[in-house]
Design a protein around this motif. Structure first.
Motif, mmCIF file in Angstrom:
data_model
loop_
_atom_site.group_PDB
_atom_site.id
_atom_site.type_symbol
_atom_site.label_atom_id
_atom_site.label_comp_id
_atom_site.label_asym_id
_atom_site.label_seq_id
_atom_site.Cartn_x
_atom_site.Cartn_y
_atom_site.Cartn_z
ATOM 1 N N VAL A 1 3.501 5.368 -4.646
ATOM 2 C CA VAL A 1 3.590 4.605 -3.394
ATOM 3 C C VAL A 1 2.659 3.390 -3.463
ATOM 4 C CG1 VAL A 1 3.201 4.658 -0.895
ATOM 5 C CG2 VAL A 1 4.317 6.592 -2.016
ATOM 6 N N VAL A 2 1.505 3.575 -4.073
ATOM 7 C CA VAL A 2 0.591 2.437 -4.244
ATOM 8 C C VAL A 2 1.262 1.356 -5.097
ATOM 9 C CG1 VAL A 2 -1.587 1.705 -5.320
ATOM 10 C CG2 VAL A 2 -1.513 3.792 -3.954
ATOM 11 N N MET A 3 1.942 1.763 -6.168
ATOM 12 C CA MET A 3 2.592 0.792 -7.057
ATOM 13 C C MET A 3 3.667 0.012 -6.310
ATOM 14 S SD MET A 3 0.840 1.196 -9.645
ATOM 15 C CE MET A 3 -0.465 2.411 -9.649
ATOM 16 N N LEU A 4 4.432 0.696 -5.487
ATOM 17 C CA LEU A 4 5.506 -0.036 -4.797
ATOM 18 C C LEU A 4 4.934 -0.918 -3.690
ATOM 19 C CD1 LEU A 4 6.868 0.968 -1.813
ATOM 20 C CD2 LEU A 4 7.318 2.985 -3.156
ATOM 21 N N THR A 5 3.783 -0.519 -3.167
ATOM 22 C CA THR A 5 3.112 -1.368 -2.181
ATOM 23 C C THR A 5 2.639 -2.664 -2.841
ATOM 24 O OG1 THR A 5 2.328 0.655 -1.109
ATOM 25 C CG2 THR A 5 1.264 -1.390 -0.448
ATOM 26 N N ALA A 6 2.209 -2.545 -4.094
ATOM 27 C CA ALA A 6 1.662 -3.693 -4.803
ATOM 28 C C ALA A 6 2.743 -4.536 -5.478
ATOM 29 C CB ALA A 6 0.665 -3.207 -5.857
ATOM 30 N N GLY A 7 3.979 -4.076 -5.477
ATOM 31 C CA GLY A 7 5.041 -4.816 -6.154
ATOM 32 C C GLY A 7 4.999 -4.651 -7.667
ATOM 33 N N SER A 8 4.367 -3.578 -8.149
ATOM 34 C CA SER A 8 4.275 -3.338 -9.596
ATOM 35 C C SER A 8 5.569 -2.704 -10.112
ATOM 36 C CB SER A 8 3.108 -2.398 -9.897
ATOM 37 O OG SER A 8 1.947 -2.810 -9.227
ATOM 38 N N SER A 9 5.663 -2.613 -11.445
ATOM 39 C CA SER A 9 6.815 -1.952 -12.066
ATOM 40 C C SER A 9 6.442 -0.518 -12.419
ATOM 41 C CB SER A 9 7.213 -2.670 -13.353
ATOM 42 O OG SER A 9 7.369 -4.041 -13.109
ATOM 43 N N ILE A 10 7.397 0.386 -12.259
ATOM 44 C CA ILE A 10 7.155 1.791 -12.594
ATOM 45 C C ILE A 10 8.128 2.207 -13.695
ATOM 46 C CG2 ILE A 10 7.145 4.167 -11.744
ATOM 47 C CD1 ILE A 10 6.672 3.119 -8.931
ATOM 48 N N GLY A 11 7.613 2.603 -14.845
ATOM 49 C CA GLY A 11 8.459 3.084 -15.927
ATOM 50 C C GLY A 11 8.363 4.601 -15.998
ATOM 51 N N TYR A 12 9.514 5.292 -16.017
ATOM 52 C CA TYR A 12 9.501 6.752 -16.004
ATOM 53 C C TYR A 12 9.564 7.349 -17.403
ATOM 54 C CZ TYR A 12 9.826 6.644 -11.008
ATOM 55 O OH TYR A 12 9.533 6.438 -9.695
ATOM 56 N N GLU B 1 -15.855 -1.432 7.802
ATOM 57 C CA GLU B 1 -16.526 -0.905 8.976
ATOM 58 C C GLU B 1 -15.541 -0.096 9.813
ATOM 59 O OE1 GLU B 1 -19.452 -3.149 11.951
ATOM 60 O OE2 GLU B 1 -19.377 -3.883 9.890
ATOM 61 N N LYS B 2 -14.301 -0.600 9.851
ATOM 62 C CA LYS B 2 -13.242 0.139 10.540
ATOM 63 C C LYS B 2 -12.322 0.743 9.490
ATOM 64 C CE LYS B 2 -10.559 -0.897 13.906
ATOM 65 N NZ LYS B 2 -9.533 -1.785 14.467
ATOM 66 N N LEU B 3 -11.856 1.948 9.729
ATOM 67 C CA LEU B 3 -10.956 2.574 8.762
ATOM 68 C C LEU B 3 -9.641 1.792 8.687
ATOM 69 C CD1 LEU B 3 -11.325 6.401 9.475
ATOM 70 C CD2 LEU B 3 -12.525 4.977 7.816
ATOM 71 N N VAL B 4 -9.084 1.697 7.477
ATOM 72 C CA VAL B 4 -7.795 1.009 7.345
ATOM 73 C C VAL B 4 -6.665 2.026 7.518
ATOM 74 C CG1 VAL B 4 -8.733 -0.752 5.797
ATOM 75 C CG2 VAL B 4 -7.620 1.258 4.825
ATOM 76 N N ASP B 5 -5.589 1.596 8.170
ATOM 77 C CA ASP B 5 -4.466 2.510 8.370
ATOM 78 C C ASP B 5 -3.164 1.990 7.777
ATOM 79 O OD1 ASP B 5 -4.299 0.486 10.232
ATOM 80 O OD2 ASP B 5 -3.593 1.763 11.861
ATOM 81 N N VAL B 6 -3.062 0.691 7.530
ATOM 82 C CA VAL B 6 -1.828 0.143 6.949
ATOM 83 C C VAL B 6 -2.178 -0.880 5.872
ATOM 84 C CG1 VAL B 6 -0.322 0.465 8.949
ATOM 85 C CG2 VAL B 6 -1.733 -1.582 8.804
ATOM 86 N N PRO B 7 -1.313 -1.030 4.860
ATOM 87 C CA PRO B 7 -1.583 -2.038 3.823
ATOM 88 C C PRO B 7 -1.451 -3.458 4.376
ATOM 89 C CG PRO B 7 0.443 -0.799 3.313
ATOM 90 C CD PRO B 7 -0.150 -0.182 4.531
ATOM 91 N N TRP B 8 -0.553 -3.669 5.285
ATOM 92 C CA TRP B 8 -0.448 -4.947 5.985
ATOM 93 C C TRP B 8 0.202 -4.663 7.339
ATOM 94 C CZ3 TRP B 8 2.374 -4.413 1.249
ATOM 95 C CH2 TRP B 8 3.730 -4.130 1.415
ATOM 96 N N GLU B 9 0.085 -5.616 8.223
ATOM 97 C CA GLU B 9 0.587 -5.404 9.576
ATOM 98 C C GLU B 9 2.088 -5.104 9.527
ATOM 99 O OE1 GLU B 9 0.514 -7.752 13.727
ATOM 100 O OE2 GLU B 9 -0.918 -8.460 12.227
ATOM 101 N N GLY B 10 2.514 -4.125 10.258
ATOM 102 C CA GLY B 10 3.944 -3.822 10.317
ATOM 103 C C GLY B 10 4.369 -2.730 9.356
ATOM 104 N N ALA B 11 3.581 -2.470 8.326
ATOM 105 C CA ALA B 11 3.969 -1.424 7.360
ATOM 106 C C ALA B 11 3.435 -0.076 7.833
ATOM 107 C CB ALA B 11 3.456 -1.767 5.970
ATOM 108 N N THR B 12 3.901 0.368 8.977
ATOM 109 C CA THR B 12 3.325 1.574 9.575
ATOM 110 C C THR B 12 4.021 2.860 9.149
ATOM 111 O OG1 THR B 12 4.772 1.212 11.456
ATOM 112 C CG2 THR B 12 2.512 0.407 11.662
ATOM 113 N N THR B 13 5.196 2.739 8.524
ATOM 114 C CA THR B 13 5.885 3.942 8.031
ATOM 115 C C THR B 13 6.301 3.691 6.585
ATOM 116 O OG1 THR B 13 8.097 3.161 8.616
ATOM 117 C CG2 THR B 13 6.902 4.389 10.312
ATOM 118 N N MET B 14 6.673 4.759 5.904
ATOM 119 C CA MET B 14 7.147 4.624 4.527
ATOM 120 C C MET B 14 8.414 3.776 4.490
ATOM 121 S SD MET B 14 5.357 6.019 2.252
ATOM 122 C CE MET B 14 6.515 6.372 0.943
ATOM 123 N N ALA B 15 9.262 3.932 5.528
ATOM 124 C CA ALA B 15 10.512 3.181 5.554
ATOM 125 C C ALA B 15 10.225 1.681 5.689
ATOM 126 C CB ALA B 15 11.393 3.665 6.704
ATOM 127 N N ALA B 16 9.309 1.329 6.585
ATOM 128 C CA ALA B 16 8.986 -0.079 6.804
ATOM 129 C C ALA B 16 8.275 -0.662 5.581
ATOM 130 C CB ALA B 16 8.112 -0.219 8.046
#
Ligand code: NAG
Ligand code: NAG
Length: 724
Positions: free
Chosen positions: A339-350, A78-93
């Motif tokens: 960025v989604v993968m690192l948010t989820a704690g997944s592994s990224i193979g290049y 109902e409300k738009l989401v802006d962060v994956p979890w509280e406190g993660a408001t920037t890429m650095a955080a």
């Protein structure tokens, strides 16, 4: 994701991804037939048609500000989401918190090069072949250390943190490390496609006054060649590779290797300087269809909101997922996915498009491609690649012929019915059977564990979607978004197996249709409302760098302070709230008598002729008819010539012959008729172009979409002749 006016999506095009495994061994035939008779016959007899499935509501109308239109939101938020979890408001955080949470878990993987060799082709040319080893992994904790070191190293190196840093490189682990490193010093990153031309490269570095350039060692040469035009660059940091050439001095640049910078920072740490949500994280340059590329300014808030939203649409994404990274990171689709993968704690193979499968161009015969080595569970792709995969499988099936082909066709049809949900009881045992005898081999090409595919960049053809869906055995999530909306706009859901649509709005954004009167697309249209697609919300970016005029043209802020981006795409809403893209505003031309002609729609119809490899329709208001430039499918045309007894010197000669033109034109007329096009939509005259249109020639984008302006300019005389 469709592309906006200036932001076509890039995709690797040089890579041959051949997904055609040999999926049936001769030995399995007998057993397979027995199994089919034993299982399929009773199944067919006992199967019943399922009742019509109830429509699942995915998007619902919502009242919002700004220009009148029909707005839709995701049903779940109902409300738009802006962060994956509280406190993660920037890429650095976000990055720091994720690294802490998953510190022991494997994060970035790169394959070790065992041997590089060269084989000679038929024409004296040498082809590079790689023998690559296992993936070498670094944990979230280790990567965080490297990022921190690199951030400090940048300052030690003398980079002024109030100036920007540009990354110009192919996709690799260090790309992401450098990217995250910049954010720990609140440095804005400028991203540039590795395939961009010199003018565009100079323009984007100069315009953003980038003082440090981070690049691939193999791109250093390209950079050196234009060094005299790069007045703002002071430092160059290059990513090492096994065959980095000795670097001579380039201008008065200070040249350092990536590892040197990391080491400097490790020895002498520097306090962090963290950004806030509304600071600009990235200026992403996208190759425009006209003129110089535009830099789209993305804030930290834009990127984290897209990540938060996409997290909700990939079912059960988490640390057990393994992602195959090979698309260009300078493109928002791949960047958002990682960025989604690192948010989820997944592994990224290049990996890379050229080494993706066991049969890829650069993979040494008999060694493993990236996907079979990595066994990814998630993968992103673009339609051009999936089309190629499909063609590869179909070709292999045709070559086998006979029983293998029959078996494949039965299996395919049965699975298609099951995926469509038309047959009850079609999952379970029968699925196991088909998987074992037909699809397992095909799936092993991508490692065998893919459970969800993300697709973006351009609309995916419905039959390719079904084909991949059945053969890979995993749902395909189709995304729609643009660089200007930081990817996040719409995304189709895993349990939605309809085709041709891009899903409901992502939870970070609203999607609104606004009537376009001249084009005849209205929100009052029946049976579905239609109009220009306008995206509003947290993922809508801050605008074009240094180009207020263009920004004000396509971005609007409403009375509630929400930003809206006018995409120029025409869409319609289905009753369940899903969006379908049906046209492009600037691809619609009014002919002399006032009929509107949609170039893209007609081209798509003409492309179904077997003679067409590429086609560009041309129409203008000064004529009553349209014309077309056609790049013919060479093999098919030569076969026809042979059977028709037409002799020719070379392909260009064949293309110029009257009989050939007439044959192709008849085929086009039939394709137009089959697609129920009007007479004025069928090209009255055509010209056959012997030379293919490639991204290298600048005539199509990396995603193989037509660059109309370039084509029109290059073939001006040919077009004039057609109207004569
Ligand atoms: C670089 O930018 C400056 C303005 O900042 C402009 O005057 C100059 O023409 C640009 N040079 C190139 C090569 O684009
Ligand atoms: C980050 O850098 C930008 C540009 O240099 C600056 O405007 C902004 O205030 C900085 N943010 C913080 C939190 O210092």
């Amino acid at each position: 994701m469709a592309d906006s006016e200036g932001s076509p999506v890039s995709a690797p095009t040089t890579g041959q991804m051949d997904a055609s495994g040999s999926f049936l061994t001769d030995k399995s035939y007998g057993a397979a037939i027995a199994l089919i008779i034993a299982i399929v016959v009773p199944l067919v007899l006992s199967s019943m048609f399922a009742g019509k499935k109830k429509l699942k509501q995915r998007g619902v109308p919502v009242q919002v500000g700004g220009e009148a239109g029909l707005a839709m939101r995701n049903v779940r938020s109902e409300k738009l989401v802006d962060v994956p979890w509280e406190g993660a408001t920037t890429m650095a955080a976000l990055f720091e918190q994720s690294c802490k949470k998953h510190s022991q878990h494997r994060f970035l993987g790169t394959r070790k090069l065992i041997e590089r060799s060269f084989v000679s082709g038929s024409d004296e040319r040498k082809f590079e072949k790689l023998h690559l080893g296992e993936f070498q992994w670094e944990t979230y904790g280790q990567v965080f250390e490297r990022v921190s070191h690199f951030a400090s190293g940048l300052i030690q190196l003398g980079h002024d943190p109030d100036t920007r840093i540009a990354i110009f490189s192919d996709t690799r682990a260090e790309w992401l490390i450098a990217f995250e490193g910049c954010f720990r010093q609140n440095i804005t990153v400028v991203t540039i496609y590795a395939s961009l031309g010199d003018d565009a490269l100079v323009h984007s570095l100069n315009e953003t006054k980038a003082s440090t350039l981070i690049c691939d060692s193999k791109l250093l040469k390209k950079v050196a060649a234009v060094s005299s035009s790069l007045k703002t660059v002071e430092n160059v940091i290059y990513f090492e590779s096994d065959n980095t050439e000795a670097l001579t001095n380039i201008g008065d640049w200070k040249i350092s290797s990536f590892l040197e910078v990391e080491k400097m920072g490790q020895e002498t740490p520097v306090p962090v300087r963290l950004p806030i949500k509304k600071d600009v994280a990235v200026i992403m340059y996208t190759s425009g269809s006209t003129g110089l590329p535009k830099g789209v300014m993305m804030t930290h808030g834009n990127i984290v909101s897209t990540a938060a939203a996409v997290m909700t649409v990939i079912p059960n994404i988490g640390p057990n997922d393994v992602y195959m990274a090979y698309l260009p990171l300078a493109h928002i689709f791949e960047l958002a996915a990682e960025v989604v993968m690192l948010t989820a704690g997944s592994s990224i193979g290049y990996g890379s498009a050229l080494t993706l499968t066991d049969t890829s161009n650069k993979i040494k015969k008999g060694t493993m491609g990236d996907a079979s080595m990595l066994k990814p569970t998630l993968m992103a792709s673009v339609p051009a690649i999936l089309d190629r995969v499909r063609d590869g499988v179909v070709k292999k099936v045709e070559e086998k012929g006979g029983l293998a082909k029959k078996l494949f066709n039965i299996a395919f049809q049965r699975r298609l019915l099951a995926v469509d949900g038309s047959w009850l009881g079609a999952w379970g045992l029968e699925k196991l059977l088909w998987d074992a005898i037909v699809f397992k081999k095909i799936r092993s090409v991508l490692g065998g564990d893919i459970r969800f595919m993300l697709c973006g960049g351009a609309p995916l053809a419905p039959d390719t979607q079904k084909f991949i869906n059945v053969c890979v055995g995993a749902p395909i999530g189709q995304g729609y978004g643009l660089t200007e909306t930081c990817a996040g706009a719409a995304f189709s859901e895993a349990d939605d197996n309809s085709v041709g649509r891009v899903g409901p709005p992502l939870p970070c954004a609203y999607i609104k249709l606004v009537s376009w009167d001249e084009g005849g697309y209205l929100t009052s249209d029946k049976p579905m409302p239609r109009g220009e697609v306008v995206v509003g919300g947290y993922s809508v970016t801050a605008g074009y760098f240094n180009n207020e005029e263009k920004t004000n043209e396509v971005y609007k802020v409403d009375e509630n302070g929400m930003r809206w981006f006018y995409t120029g795409d025409i869409g319609r809403f289905h009753p369940d709230g899903c969006l379908e893209i049906i046209d492009r505003k600037k691809d619609i031309v009014k002919l002399q008598h006032g009929e509107y002609i949609s170039l893209g729609k007609v081209e798509a119809a003409l492309a179904s002729s077997k003679y067409v490899e590429n086609v560009m329709l041309h129409a203008d208001p000064f004529h009553t008819y349209c014309v077309a430039l056609v790049v013919p499918a060479r093999q098919v045309l030569e076969q026809w010539a042979q059977s028709a007894g037409i002799s020719f010197n070379d392909f260009a000669d064949l293309c110029g012959k009257k009989e050939t033109v007439s044959e192709v034109q008849q085929s086009l007329a039939k394709a137009a008729k089959d697609a129920k096009l009007d007479k004025f939509e069928t090209p009255a005259k055509i010209k056959l172009m012997a030379d293919p249109w490639t991204p290298e020639s600048g005539l199509v984008t990396a995603a193989l979409k037509l660059k109309r302006e370039q084509l029109k300019a290059k073939f001006k005389d040919d077009l004039l002749q057609l109207y004569a």
